[in-house]
Design a protein around this motif. Structure first.
Motif, PDB file in Angstrom:
ATOM      1  N   LEU A   1       0.807  -1.225   0.000  1.00 52.44           N
ATOM      2  CA  LEU A   1       0.000   0.000   0.000  1.00 52.44           C
ATOM      3  C   LEU A   1       0.839   1.273   0.000  1.00 52.44           C
ATOM      4  O   LEU A   1       0.280   2.374  -0.056  1.00 52.44           O
ATOM      5  N   LEU A   2       2.159   1.128   0.032  1.00 54.56           N
ATOM      6  CA  LEU A   2       3.030   2.308   0.058  1.00 54.56           C
ATOM      7  C   LEU A   2       2.714   3.314  -1.054  1.00 54.56           C
ATOM      8  O   LEU A   2       2.668   4.524  -0.788  1.00 54.56           O
ATOM      9  N   PRO A   3       2.464   2.866  -2.279  1.00 52.61           N
ATOM     10  CA  PRO A   3       2.185   3.844  -3.346  1.00 52.61           C
ATOM     11  C   PRO A   3       0.929   4.673  -3.105  1.00 52.61           C
ATOM     12  O   PRO A   3       0.798   5.768  -3.670  1.00 52.61           O
ATOM     13  N   TYR A   4       0.015   4.166  -2.279  1.00 58.61           N
ATOM     14  CA  TYR A   4      -1.225   4.879  -2.025  1.00 58.61           C
ATOM     15  C   TYR A   4      -1.150   5.771  -0.782  1.00 58.61           C
ATOM     16  O   TYR A   4      -2.007   6.635  -0.586  1.00 58.61           O
ATOM     17  N   MET A   5      -0.130   5.560   0.038  1.00 59.05           N
ATOM     18  CA  MET A   5      -0.036   6.280   1.300  1.00 59.05           C
ATOM     19  C   MET A   5       1.005   7.391   1.299  1.00 59.05           C
ATOM     20  O   MET A   5       0.956   8.291   2.142  1.00 59.05           O
ATOM     21  N   TYR A   6       1.955   7.320   0.349  1.00 53.03           N
ATOM     22  CA  TYR A   6       3.074   8.269   0.373  1.00 53.03           C
ATOM     23  C   TYR A   6       3.321   8.841  -1.015  1.00 53.03           C
ATOM     24  O   TYR A   6       3.163   8.146  -2.022  1.00 53.03           O
ATOM     25  N   LYS A   7       3.727  10.108  -1.057  1.00 52.91           N
ATOM     26  CA  LYS A   7       4.119  10.741  -2.311  1.00 52.91           C
ATOM     27  C   LYS A   7       5.549  10.339  -2.679  1.00 52.91           C
ATOM     28  O   LYS A   7       5.828   9.977  -3.818  1.00 52.91           O
ATOM     29  N   GLU A   8       6.454  10.409  -1.689  1.00 51.42           N
ATOM     30  CA  GLU A   8       7.852  10.026  -1.902  1.00 51.42           C
ATOM     31  C   GLU A   8       7.999   8.534  -1.578  1.00 51.42           C
ATOM     32  O   GLU A   8       8.391   8.146  -0.487  1.00 51.42           O
ATOM     33  N   LYS A   9       7.675   7.702  -2.554  1.00 51.35           N
ATOM     34  CA  LYS A   9       7.548   6.265  -2.305  1.00 51.35           C
ATOM     35  C   LYS A   9       8.866   5.587  -1.935  1.00 51.35           C
ATOM     36  O   LYS A   9       8.906   4.704  -1.080  1.00 51.35           O
ATOM     37  N   GLU A  10       9.961   5.971  -2.573  1.00 51.59           N
ATOM     38  CA  GLU A  10      11.246   5.339  -2.285  1.00 51.59           C
ATOM     39  C   GLU A  10      11.730   5.689  -0.879  1.00 51.59           C
ATOM     40  O   GLU A  10      12.270   4.834  -0.166  1.00 51.59           O
ATOM     41  N   LYS A  11      11.549   6.940  -0.471  1.00 48.85           N
ATOM     42  CA  LYS A  11      11.904   7.342   0.891  1.00 48.85           C
ATOM     43  C   LYS A  11      11.064   6.558   1.893  1.00 48.85           C
ATOM     44  O   LYS A  11      11.574   6.088   2.920  1.00 48.85           O
ATOM     45  N   ALA A  12       9.781   6.423   1.596  1.00 48.14           N
ATOM     46  CA  ALA A  12       8.883   5.706   2.502  1.00 48.14           C
ATOM     47  C   ALA A  12       9.251   4.227   2.594  1.00 48.14           C
ATOM     48  O   ALA A  12       9.210   3.635   3.681  1.00 48.14           O
ATOM     49  N   LYS A  13       9.629   3.644   1.465  1.00 47.14           N
ATOM     50  CA  LYS A  13       9.993   2.222   1.454  1.00 47.14           C
ATOM     51  C   LYS A  13      11.225   1.976   2.311  1.00 47.14           C
ATOM     52  O   LYS A  13      11.252   1.040   3.130  1.00 47.14           O
ATOM     53  N   LYS A  14      12.245   2.796   2.157  1.00 44.23           N
ATOM     54  CA  LYS A  14      13.463   2.642   2.954  1.00 44.23           C
ATOM     55  C   LYS A  14      13.177   2.857   4.432  1.00 44.23           C
ATOM     56  O   LYS A  14      13.687   2.140   5.300  1.00 44.23           O
ATOM     57  N   TRP A  15      12.355   3.854   4.728  1.00 43.49           N
ATOM     58  CA  TRP A  15      11.957   4.168   6.107  1.00 43.49           C
ATOM     59  C   TRP A  15      11.243   2.974   6.742  1.00 43.49           C
ATOM     60  O   TRP A  15      11.546   2.586   7.872  1.00 43.49           O
ATOM     61  N   TYR A  16      10.329   2.380   5.999  1.00 42.11           N
ATOM     62  CA  TYR A  16       9.581   1.231   6.505  1.00 42.11           C
ATOM     63  C   TYR A  16      10.499   0.026   6.686  1.00 42.11           C
ATOM     64  O   TYR A  16      10.396  -0.707   7.683  1.00 42.11           O
ATOM     65  N   GLN A  17      11.402  -0.204   5.761  1.00 47.82           N
ATOM     66  CA  GLN A  17      12.340  -1.318   5.866  1.00 47.82           C
ATOM     67  C   GLN A  17      13.237  -1.177   7.094  1.00 47.82           C
ATOM     68  O   GLN A  17      13.531  -2.172   7.771  1.00 47.82           O
ATOM     69  N   ASN A  18      13.673   0.035   7.395  1.00 57.79           N
ATOM     70  CA  ASN A  18      14.511   0.262   8.571  1.00 57.79           C
ATOM     71  C   ASN A  18      13.779  -0.092   9.860  1.00 57.79           C
ATOM     72  O   ASN A  18      14.383  -0.603  10.818  1.00 57.79           O
ATOM     73  N   GLN A  19      12.480   0.149   9.884  1.00 56.81           N
ATOM     74  CA  GLN A  19      11.692  -0.231  11.060  1.00 56.81           C
ATOM     75  C   GLN A  19      11.620  -1.749  11.194  1.00 56.81           C
ATOM     76  O   GLN A  19      11.711  -2.293  12.302  1.00 56.81           O
ATOM     77  N   LEU A  20      11.472  -2.446  10.075  1.00 57.78           N
ATOM     78  CA  LEU A  20      11.397  -3.909  10.108  1.00 57.78           C
ATOM     79  C   LEU A  20      12.724  -4.525  10.528  1.00 57.78           C
ATOM     80  O   LEU A  20      12.749  -5.556  11.203  1.00 57.78           O
ATOM     81  N   ILE A  21      13.830  -3.897  10.138  1.00 68.09           N
ATOM     82  CA  ILE A  21      15.142  -4.388  10.545  1.00 68.09           C
ATOM     83  C   ILE A  21      15.294  -4.283  12.064  1.00 68.09           C
ATOM     84  O   ILE A  21      15.817  -5.187  12.720  1.00 68.09           O
ATOM     85  N   TYR A  22      14.804  -3.183  12.629  1.00 72.66           N
ATOM     86  CA  TYR A  22      14.898  -2.978  14.076  1.00 72.66           C
ATOM     87  C   TYR A  22      13.994  -3.951  14.839  1.00 72.66           C
ATOM     88  O   TYR A  22      14.404  -4.585  15.808  1.00 72.66           O
TER      89      TYR A  22
END
Length: 267
Positions: free
Chosen positions: A150-171
């Motif tokens: 759902l990232l493409p529907y929730m964020y304008k800057e999709k690549e920034k959002a994807k990396k941000w979300y991935q960093n949370q999953l790593i933690y």
């Protein structure tokens, strides 16, 4: 990372960095404090910054049941044990609900309140509606996987959002059970009713929303004008549900100007 004990053997994981007046950062539903690391790093040069995992998230204690009042009391315990009498609060998404409810109960402990992409009316229902609208795309995936789709529907800057979300999953990864418990905690919050009147606050408040955020409605935003007597509201034109991540420099400029305006008003 360190931990403090709150009530009933619950532990809250936190990081404290920087120096100056305290700023406490509160993350969103199913997130964790890693979602606010970049903001912590930007603010720690001017402030004493505390970022933490709220109950049921990250590396804090996860119980089978808790509610929003527990979140509020955890924040109070954190401030007390860190010897913080007053702080600026910044809450993203669910973190904004916690910060607002804390301000309603402990107004004298809040210097300023900042809400980022925070729907005080029906945050849980808004996300559920988005998932229903795209149910064919996310069918068969668990919630964490669905949120990636759902990232493409929730964020304008999709690549920034994807990396941000991935960093949370790593933690830390939120299990389906943990997510269900955390969501039920918010369902007890009375503002899920459309006709509710948000409790008024006169603490200086900054509200930041992204114009591409599907979880915010004009109806919700209009009600904020009546709920906050000392309100600054900013709409970010290149952001969705995470303006502090999608437009970090813009957010930092807006936030610093907001804080400085409160300092000048007191002089």
């Amino acid at each position: 990372m360190e931990k403090i004990a709150t009530n009933c053997n619950n532990e809250i994981a936190y990081i404290r960095e920087g120096q100056g007046f305290p700023v406490i950062l509160i993350h969103g539903l199913d997130g964790n404090m890693a979602s606010l690391y970049s903001l912590k790093d930007a603010l720690k040069h001017s402030f004493d910054v505390i970022v933490y995992d709220v109950r049921g998230h990250g590396k804090s204690t996860k119980r089978h049941s808790f509610n929003l009042e527990d979140h509020v009391e955890d924040l109070k315990a954190l401030m007390t044990k860190l010897d913080i009498s007053s702080a600026h609060l910044i809450g993203h998404d669910m973190g904004g609900l916690i910060a607002k409810h804390f301000t309603d109960k402990y107004k004298t402990r809040v210097a300023t309140l900042t809400l980022i992409a925070c729907n005080l009316i029906d945050s849980v229902h808004a996300l559920n509606k988005l998932m229903i609208d795209h149910q064919e795309e996310i069918e068969g995936f668990d919630k964490s996987e669905a949120l990636i789709l759902l990232l493409p529907y929730m964020y304008k800057e999709k690549e920034k959002a994807k990396k941000w979300y991935q960093n949370q999953l790593i933690y830390s990864r939120q299990t389906a059970d943990d997510s269900a418990v955390a969501t039920r905690a918010l369902m007890e919050f009375p503002v899920l009713k459309k006709d509710v009147i948000i409790k008024q606050t006169d603490v200086p408040t900054l509200i930041v929303n992204g114009v591409y955020d599907p979880l915010m409605t004009n109806e919700t935003i209009e009600k904020y004008n009546y709920a906050f007597t000392r309100l600054q509201m900013q709409s970010f034109n290149a952001s969705g549900h995470a303006p502090h991540i999608e437009e970090p420099k813009h957010f930092l400029d807006v936030y610093n100007n907001f804080i400085m305006s409160q300092v000048f008003q007191k002089e």
